[in-house]
Design a protein around this motif. Structure first.
Motif, PDB file in Angstrom:
ATOM      1  N   GLN A 313      44.300  48.751  27.763  1.00  0.00           N
ATOM      2  CA  GLN A 313      44.367  48.262  29.153  1.00  0.00           C
ATOM      3  C   GLN A 313      43.338  47.172  29.383  1.00  0.00           C
ATOM      4  N   SER A 314      42.301  47.180  28.542  1.00  0.00           N
ATOM      5  CA  SER A 314      41.187  46.248  28.728  1.00  0.00           C
ATOM      6  C   SER A 314      40.295  46.340  27.500  1.00  0.00           C
ATOM      7  N   GLU A 339      52.683  49.934  34.441  1.00  0.00           N
ATOM      8  CA  GLU A 339      52.649  49.925  35.907  1.00  0.00           C
ATOM      9  C   GLU A 339      54.010  50.313  36.452  1.00  0.00           C
ATOM     10  N   ARG A 345      53.284  39.987  41.087  1.00  0.00           N
ATOM     11  CA  ARG A 345      52.052  39.667  40.351  1.00  0.00           C
ATOM     12  C   ARG A 345      51.756  40.685  39.238  1.00  0.00           C
ATOM     13  N   HIS A 346      52.698  41.597  38.993  1.00  0.00           N
ATOM     14  CA  HIS A 346      52.469  42.622  37.966  1.00  0.00           C
ATOM     15  C   HIS A 346      53.318  42.405  36.722  1.00  0.00           C
ATOM     16  N   LEU A 347      52.675  42.514  35.571  1.00  0.00           N
ATOM     17  CA  LEU A 347      53.353  42.461  34.278  1.00  0.00           C
ATOM     18  C   LEU A 347      53.000  43.741  33.527  1.00  0.00           C
ATOM     19  N   TYR A 350      49.937  41.444  29.753  1.00  0.00           N
ATOM     20  CA  TYR A 350      49.376  40.201  30.298  1.00  0.00           C
ATOM     21  C   TYR A 350      48.197  39.724  29.459  1.00  0.00           C
ATOM     22  N   GLU A 486      44.483  39.633  43.975  1.00  0.00           N
ATOM     23  CA  GLU A 486      43.419  39.911  42.991  1.00  0.00           C
ATOM     24  C   GLU A 486      43.669  39.194  41.663  1.00  0.00           C
ATOM     25  N   VAL A 487      42.700  38.404  41.264  1.00  0.00           N
ATOM     26  CA  VAL A 487      42.787  37.693  39.991  1.00  0.00           C
ATOM     27  C   VAL A 487      41.696  38.175  39.034  1.00  0.00           C
ATOM     28  N   GLY A 489      38.819  41.455  38.346  1.00  0.00           N
ATOM     29  CA  GLY A 489      38.201  42.735  38.673  1.00  0.00           C
ATOM     30  C   GLY A 489      36.964  42.875  37.817  1.00  0.00           C
ATOM     31  N   TYR A 531      33.673  41.535  33.604  1.00  0.00           N
ATOM     32  CA  TYR A 531      34.875  41.393  34.436  1.00  0.00           C
ATOM     33  C   TYR A 531      36.085  41.064  33.572  1.00  0.00           C
TER      34      TYR A 531
HETATM   35  O1  4AD Z   1      40.898  45.084  37.688  1.00  0.00           O
HETATM   36  P1  4AD Z   1      41.284  45.395  36.270  1.00  0.00           P
HETATM   37  O2  4AD Z   1      42.096  46.601  36.038  1.00  0.00           O
HETATM   38  O3  4AD Z   1      39.913  45.461  35.473  1.00  0.00           O
HETATM   39  C1  4AD Z   1      39.777  45.813  34.185  1.00  0.00           C
HETATM   40  O4  4AD Z   1      40.662  46.006  33.403  1.00  0.00           O
HETATM   41  C2  4AD Z   1      38.377  45.776  33.722  1.00  0.00           C
HETATM   42  N1  4AD Z   1      38.191  46.771  32.677  1.00  0.00           N
HETATM   43  C3  4AD Z   1      38.070  44.415  33.215  1.00  0.00           C
HETATM   44  C4  4AD Z   1      36.649  44.231  32.819  1.00  0.00           C
HETATM   45  O5  4AD Z   1      35.774  44.517  33.590  1.00  0.00           O
HETATM   46  N2  4AD Z   1      36.428  43.738  31.607  1.00  0.00           N
HETATM   47  O6  4AD Z   1      42.025  44.167  35.634  1.00  0.00           O
HETATM   48  C5  4AD Z   1      41.400  42.925  35.604  1.00  0.00           C
HETATM   49  C6  4AD Z   1      42.391  41.832  35.956  1.00  0.00           C
HETATM   50  C7  4AD Z   1      42.979  41.936  37.357  1.00  0.00           C
HETATM   51  O7  4AD Z   1      42.124  41.395  38.324  1.00  0.00           O
HETATM   52  C8  4AD Z   1      44.252  41.144  37.213  1.00  0.00           C
HETATM   53  O8  4AD Z   1      43.999  39.767  37.325  1.00  0.00           O
HETATM   54  C9  4AD Z   1      44.662  41.453  35.796  1.00  0.00           C
HETATM   55  O9  4AD Z   1      43.523  41.913  35.103  1.00  0.00           O
HETATM   56  N3  4AD Z   1      45.691  42.486  35.805  1.00  0.00           N
HETATM   57  C10 4AD Z   1      47.016  42.244  35.701  1.00  0.00           C
HETATM   58  N4  4AD Z   1      47.688  41.092  35.574  1.00  0.00           N
HETATM   59  C11 4AD Z   1      49.044  41.170  35.486  1.00  0.00           C
HETATM   60  N5  4AD Z   1      49.726  42.326  35.492  1.00  0.00           N
HETATM   61  C12 4AD Z   1      49.078  43.506  35.612  1.00  0.00           C
HETATM   62  N6  4AD Z   1      49.772  44.635  35.601  1.00  0.00           N
HETATM   63  C13 4AD Z   1      47.657  43.488  35.709  1.00  0.00           C
HETATM   64  N7  4AD Z   1      46.717  44.441  35.829  1.00  0.00           N
HETATM   65  C14 4AD Z   1      45.534  43.798  35.875  1.00  0.00           C
END
Ligand code: 4AD
Length: 563
Positions: A313-314, A339, A345-347, A350, A486-487, A489, A531
């Motif tokens: 996820q990250s 998701e 805006r959701h994939l 990504y 949200e772009v 996090g 982030y």
């Molecule tokens: O806010 P998120 O879930 O944060 C994290 O994953 C942290 N662990 C990141 C970190 O701190 N290194 O996701 C970060 C960003 C979101 O703001 C959004 O831009 C994008 O990832 N994002 C998505 N983009 C497209 N489709 C989705 N399903 C997304 N989910 C998150």
């Protein structure tokens, strides 16, 4: 992509070299303006032809022997000069072209098989193989270009204007005479691939063509045919969205999509330049993992040789493990979210740009997020992609610093004050997640970037640091951009071992598989933050697109994993 490699080219014209050694062996030919005759002569010293052109027409040009002409000063005969030979060769080629069999008067339909074939003239100079973007540097030269037939216009029987596309640009190519009458020419359809040889020059005054250039073909070949009507016959920009997505591989050939992906490449480059300018190190963490970062509900589970595993996820947790050795780090990697959200805006998959920095404060982290948005946007505008971006999104302006910083608590108040409600007509209460719709409404009303900060502990992930002045809130941030929401996090991370364990407990996560992550708090912990920025959302914003799928090569959505 058109291959850079050069196809075998015809040899240089005999005699066009530096000396006579390039003439083939054999009895020499003689031409004399004063003593010769093109009707009674036979090219010998005794009975010379009148013109050199006639000498050439009387032989196999591949076997051209030495040619002598009237001598200057006292000599009776001189070997023809290089320049004179070049000029006569031009006349020879023209005469040959005119002598080629003409097409039969056509009552024939274009589809009818033609029996006309063309051959490359072996006497022409070798062609330089170029991409279309390089043609402006080859004016007056013979080139070879390869690409896809983007459009085609027939003028009379003997002239076809082809606009050739090779990814690097567009070029008008003119096929003339018999080149238009071969079976391949009669059946030539859009999206066919061709190789074209010819001299490149400016189009005539009053005419227009891409870049103002044109190649007048002296020869062409079909590389790969395409069904009649090209891809347009199957799908185009007016087709239904689902058809366009099913035929994405064909839609990607259209100019708007090609521009999107050109910009995507340029903008990704600007992100890298931003990081490298600030001394970050790029890393490439794995995407097959056995730990979660952002909650179990959006995990894609898979069977990894008999063990449970997930698509990441990250990459955050891995980035945290390299800051002790590399300092500030970033990665550009794919992330996955199972998701349920079916929004614009959701994939499910990504591109995630993530950064992690040791020894930063929360305020410094917020400043760095502002910086990445503004600096990258400015870099794009100043780069060679700026012009294209202005064409694609003329309304785009680089946002001004500082961004508005609003606490989560104030955002809840804002929603109430601006009558932004839930679907059941009730207001959002403190402690509830603010979903996409109200968040976007608020951002669009404010109409400038917003940093939402200090989310409650209960709606954020296990790893987030708590605020020193309020343990119920986290040092967390969402960066919201108009039109998208949200772009980014981000957050400060729990740097204390016990606080982290408490986070795992709160979220019901078994800490055992995270031994390597917990070790970071044992072996020299430090305050740190980072982030994740969704590249696809950033692109949706900067290109002024409506739906995130527009900026993704092959979008993965809840109901789509093809093509
Ligand atoms: O806010 P998120 O879930 O944060 C994290 O994953 C942290 N662990 C990141 C970190 O701190 N290194 O996701 C970060 C960003 C979101 O703001 C959004 O831009 C994008 O990832 N994002 C998505 N983009 C497209 N489709 C989705 N399903 C997304 N989910 C998150």
């Amino acid at each position: 992509m058109a291959s850079k490699s050069e196809a075998p080219e015809p040899k240089s014209p005999p005699g066009a070299g530096k000396d006579s050694s390039r003439f083939k062996e054999g009895p020499p030919l003689y031409a004399s303006v004063s003593k010769g005759s093109d009707t009674d002569g036979n090219g010998t010293k005794q009975k010379p032809f009148k013109t050199v052109l006639h000498c050439l027409l009387s032989i196999d040009i591949e076997q051209c022997p030495e040619i002598y002409v009237d001598g200057r000063e006292k000599a009776e005969w001189d070997l023809i000069s290089k320049n004179a030979f070049k000029n006569v060769m031009k006349a020879y080629r023209k005469a040959k072209l005119e002598a080629e069999p003409k097409a039969k008067p056509t009552t024939a339909l274009p589809q009818k098989q033609s029996d006309i074939y063309i051959k490359m003239d072996p006497t022409l100079p070798p062609a330089i193989s170029v991409k279309i973007r390089g043609t402006s540097k080859c004016i007056g030269k013979r080139i070879k270009v390869q690409g896809w037939v983007d459009s085609k216009r027939q003028q009379g029987k003997n002239m076809i204007f082809v606009i050739l596309r090779d990814g690097s640009g567009f070029l008008q190519c003119l096929l003339i005479g018999n080149q238009c009458l071969t079976p391949e020419a009669l059946a030539l359809s859009l999206e066919s691939t061709v190789s074209i040889w010819g001299e490149v020059g400016y189009v005539k005054e009053g005419q227009s063509a891409p870049g103002g250039l044109e190649v007048v073909a002296d020869y062409w070949e079909l590389v790969g045919s395409s069904p009649s009507g090209g891809t347009e016959a199957i799908v185009n920009e007016t087709s239904k969205v689902e058809l366009q997505l099913d035929q994405r591989h064909l839609m990607l050939r259209t100019e708007p999509l090609a521009n999107t992906f050109r910009l995507r490449s340029g903008i990704t480059q600007c992100f890298r330049e931003h990081y490298f300018a600030k001394g970050y190190v790029e890393v490439t963490p794995p995407t097959l993992v056995q730990t979660q970062v952002e909650g179990g509900s959006t995990l894609f589970k898979l069977n990894y040789f008999g063990q449970p595993a997930y698509l990441t996820q990250s990459s955050q947790l891995y980035l945290e493990t390299v800051i002790p050795s590399l300092g500030d780090v970033f990665c550009i990697s794919q992330s996955y979210r199972a998701e349920g959200s079916h929004t614009r805006r959701h994939l499910s998959e990504y591109t995630h740009i993530e950064g992690e920095c040791p020894f930063v404060t929360f305020d410094e982290l917020l400043d760095s997020l502002e910086d990445i948005i503004v600096d990258v946007a400015q870099r794009v505008m100043d780069s060679s992609f700026g012009k294209l971006l202005r064409e694609v999104n003329p309304k785009f302006v680089v946002p001004k610093r500082p961004f508005k910083r609003i606490t989560y608590a104030d955002a809840i108040k804002y929603l109430r004050e601006h009558d932004i409600k839930k679907d059941d007509d009730t207001y959002y209460e403190y402690g509830e997640d603010i979903p996409e719709k109200p968040e976007r409404t608020m951002t669009d009303q404010i109409d400038s970037p917003v940093m939402l900060i200090r989310f409650p502990v209960n709606i954020k992930s296990f790893y987030m640091a708590k605020c020193a002045d309020n343990p119920d809130e986290t040092e967390s941030v969402d960066v919201l951009l108009p039109g998208v929401g949200e772009v980014i996090g981000g957050s400060m991370r729990s740097s204390k071992y016990d606080e982290l364990l408490e986070g795992f407990k709160r979220e019901g996560i078994d800490p055992k598989p995270y031994y390597w992550y917990l070790d970071q708090r044992k072996f020299g912990t430090c305050p740190h933050g980072g982030y994740g920025l969704g590249l696809d959302r950033f692109l949706t914003w900067i290109l002024g697109k409506f739906h995130i799928r527009e900026v993704v090569l092959y979008p993965r959505l809840t109901d789509r994993c093809t093509p």
